[in-house]
Design an enzyme around this catalytic site. Structure first.
Site, PDB file in Angstrom:
ATOM      1  N   PHE A   1      -1.152   3.541   6.905  1.00  0.00           N
ATOM      2  CA  PHE A   1      -0.973   2.194   6.542  1.00  0.00           C
ATOM      3  C   PHE A   1      -2.317   1.690   5.876  1.00  0.00           C
ATOM      4  CE2 PHE A   1      -0.401  -2.275   6.988  1.00  0.00           C
ATOM      5  CZ  PHE A   1       0.952  -2.673   6.640  1.00  0.00           C
TER       6      PHE A   1
ATOM      7  N   ASP B   1      -2.890   4.016  16.406  1.00  0.00           N
ATOM      8  CA  ASP B   1      -2.104   3.008  15.949  1.00  0.00           C
ATOM      9  C   ASP B   1      -0.689   3.389  16.469  1.00  0.00           C
ATOM     10  OD1 ASP B   1      -0.739   1.107  14.474  1.00  0.00           O
ATOM     11  OD2 ASP B   1      -2.202   0.976  13.120  1.00  0.00           O
TER      12      ASP B   1
ATOM     13  N   TYR C   1       5.478  -7.599  16.334  1.00  0.00           N
ATOM     14  CA  TYR C   1       6.307  -8.288  15.668  1.00  0.00           C
ATOM     15  C   TYR C   1       7.485  -6.945  15.164  1.00  0.00           C
ATOM     16  CZ  TYR C   1       2.772  -7.326  12.323  1.00  0.00           C
ATOM     17  OH  TYR C   1       1.940  -6.649  11.187  1.00  0.00           O
ATOM     18  N   LYS C   2       7.351  -5.653  15.344  1.00  0.00           N
ATOM     19  CA  LYS C   2       8.227  -4.903  14.873  1.00  0.00           C
ATOM     20  C   LYS C   2       8.993  -4.517  15.892  1.00  0.00           C
ATOM     21  CE  LYS C   2       4.891  -3.201  11.483  1.00  0.00           C
ATOM     22  NZ  LYS C   2       3.665  -2.356  11.063  1.00  0.00           N
TER      23      LYS C   2
ATOM     24  N   ARG D   1      13.610   2.556   2.904  1.00  0.00           N
ATOM     25  CA  ARG D   1      13.171   2.630   4.231  1.00  0.00           C
ATOM     26  C   ARG D   1      14.006   1.940   5.130  1.00  0.00           C
ATOM     27  NH1 ARG D   1       7.689   0.718   6.993  1.00  0.00           N
ATOM     28  NH2 ARG D   1       8.580  -1.283   6.883  1.00  0.00           N
TER      29      ARG D   1
HETATM   30  C1  LIG Z   1       2.560  -3.073  10.594  1.00  0.00           C
HETATM   31  C2  LIG Z   1       1.421  -2.258  10.672  1.00  0.00           C
HETATM   32  C3  LIG Z   1      -0.061  -2.823  10.661  1.00  0.00           C
HETATM   33  C4  LIG Z   1      -0.217  -4.309  10.283  1.00  0.00           C
HETATM   34  O1  LIG Z   1      -1.217  -4.757  10.761  1.00  0.00           O
HETATM   35  P1  LIG Z   1      -1.391  -6.452  10.876  1.00  0.00           P
HETATM   36  O2  LIG Z   1      -2.860  -6.808  10.835  1.00  0.00           O
HETATM   37  O3  LIG Z   1      -0.722  -6.790  12.203  1.00  0.00           O
HETATM   38  O4  LIG Z   1      -1.072  -7.104   9.575  1.00  0.00           O
HETATM   39  C5  LIG Z   1      -1.135  -2.036  11.061  1.00  0.00           C
HETATM   40  N1  LIG Z   1      -1.232  -0.624  10.910  1.00  0.00           N
HETATM   41  C6  LIG Z   1       0.312   0.014  10.855  1.00  0.00           C
HETATM   42  C7  LIG Z   1       0.178   1.447  10.843  1.00  0.00           C
HETATM   43  C8  LIG Z   1       1.428  -0.817  10.506  1.00  0.00           C
HETATM   44  O5  LIG Z   1       2.754  -0.277  10.496  1.00  0.00           O
END
Ligand SMILES: *Cc1c(COP(=O)(O)O)cnc(C)c1O
Length: 403
Positions: free
Chosen positions: A126, A195, A220-221, A375
């Site tokens: 990501f 992560d 939040y997921k 997705r």
């Molecule tokens: C959703 C997600 C994030 C989000 O990062 P934020 O700082 O909370 O916006 C980071 N890494 C991964 C792999 C994600 O899926």
């Protein structure tokens, strides 16, 4: 009724988690975007109203003590701990995932010897993790080397300081082998940062069991904490004394109200704190975690795999041949809780972005990821098998339409 529809009804009737859907505020939309923003647990609005009007409005400053605001980051960390296989006292909640990636990765590098001059980062990550890793490398004077998770074992060596990996690929839904990769990184004498954004709340992680050093994730997921709810940081107990935060704010001080000019880090998980926590979001998250009461993450995983298996079967049956291709591994051991379908552009048919717009207009909510990926996230606490069948059926209809 079609065979798949009656099969969906049978699967729903046999689903031990089916009643959990009642804990959420949902309508008849098929919501397959809980891997981006989890649904609202039905009791959270009343709890937030109480936090605002009574704890803030009436108790005001007293709430830092009397309402437990000050200790919320570590208290809520301990609520997340069983979901990711961690004993209490190792997780603290606060800040965004991006900020926690920064804290964890710089701290991991600081634990490594000076001669270890390389940071490995998941090349498929990501984007935010990659951006932060690049900055962390620059600041710590290390070289950043992007490698795929499969290449990590052969890329490891005496130069490796730290490795930043994703448990589940946000795009394809591929689940990486956390136990084996963690063991390989440890054997090379380096620190690993995982992560967990796309795995926590969807499948067992086993942080303690597999000897993970550091981990971060959002809430939040699959944890349904609400838009922008704070992330978390895990530091394994035996590494906590060596955790040298690059953001040593006053909340992580051994004696925050001592107001001393010299910094002295707090022991334990609070060492990962920075500044004043965002209490409203944090307490919404705390309330949201109530939906996990009595829920075993192993049972969630079992249902998640059954949902994604059934979705792939329905897509196979309903979608015209050749219109989509699954990027998600078919092997259970390599699959997270989402299905990513590549929808290649072709003459006269809607492209992937347009397909998703039409799905959403018909009450099937997934998301689109550039350039051509549809997705679909499966959140076992509130998605059922009839939802899955309907999503695939509507997808089949849309994919028969012209542009
Ligand atoms: C959703 C997600 C994030 C989000 O990062 P934020 O700082 O909370 O916006 C980071 N890494 C991964 C792999 C994600 O899926």
């Amino acid at each position: 009724m079609s065979e798949l529809r009656s099969r969906a009804d049978e699967l729903d009737a046999a689903d031990a988690l089916a009643t959990l859907r009642g804990r959420f505020a949902l309508d008849d939309t098929v919501y397959l975007d809980g891997n981006s923003l989890g649904a609202l647990p039905a009791h959270v609005p009343a709890r937030i109203a109480d936090v605002v009007s009574r704890e803030w409005g009436e108790l005001r400053i007293r709430s830092w003590e009397e309402s437990g605001w000050w200790t919320a980051p570590e208290r809520i960390g301990d609520r997340i701990a069983p979901l990711v296989g961690a004993a209490p006292g190792q997780i603290v909640v606060g800040d965004s995932t991006s900020v926690n990636v920064f804290k964890a990765l710089v701290a991991a590098v600081r634990m490594a010897g000076e001669d270890r001059d390389e940071i490995l980062v998941d090349a498929t990550t990501f984007p935010t993790d990659g951006y932060i890793a690049a900055s962390a490398a620059r600041m710590t004077g290390r070289t950043l080397r992007p490698v795929t998770p499969a290449e990590v074992p052969s890329a490891l060596g005496g130069r490796t300081a730290a490795v930043l990996l994703n448990h589940v690929d946000y795009r394809t839904g591929e689940l990486h082998d956390l136990p084996a990769l963690t063991a390989a990184v440890r054997a090379a004498g380096a620190q690993v940062v995982w992560d967990l954004c796309h795995s926590a709340g969807a499948l067992p992680v086993g942080l303690d069991e597999h000897g993970v050093g550091l981990a971060v994730g959002c809430t939040y997921k699959y944890l349904n904490g609400g838009p922008g709810s704070p992330a978390y940081l895990y530091v394994r107990r035996d590494l906590q004394d060596r955790f040298d935060s690059p953001l040593p704010g006053w909340n992580s001080h051994a004696e925050p109200f001592g107001m001393r000019p010299e910094y002295a880090p707090a022991p334990g998980a609070p060492r990962g704190r920075v500044g004043t926590p965002d209490i409203l979001s944090m307490l919404a998250l705390e309330a949201a975690l109530d939906v996990w009461d009595g829920v075993r993450i192993e049972a969630v995983r079992e249902k998640s795999l059954a949902l994604t298996d059934f979705f792939l079967r329905c897509v196979d049956a309903y979608v015209p041949g050749g219109r989509v291709e699954s990027l998600t591994p078919s092997a259970h051991a390599e699959r997270g809780s989402q299905v990513a379908l590549r929808c290649a552009p072709a003459e006269g048919v809607p492209d992937a972005a347009e397909v998703m717009r039409r799905l959403i207009a018909r009450g099937v909510v997934g998301d689109f990821r550039r350039p051509d990926v549809l997705r679909f996230g499966f959140t076992p606490l509130y998605v059922g098998f009839a939802d899955v069948e309907r999503a695939a059926r509507v997808l089949g209809e849309v994919l028969r339409e012209t542009a």
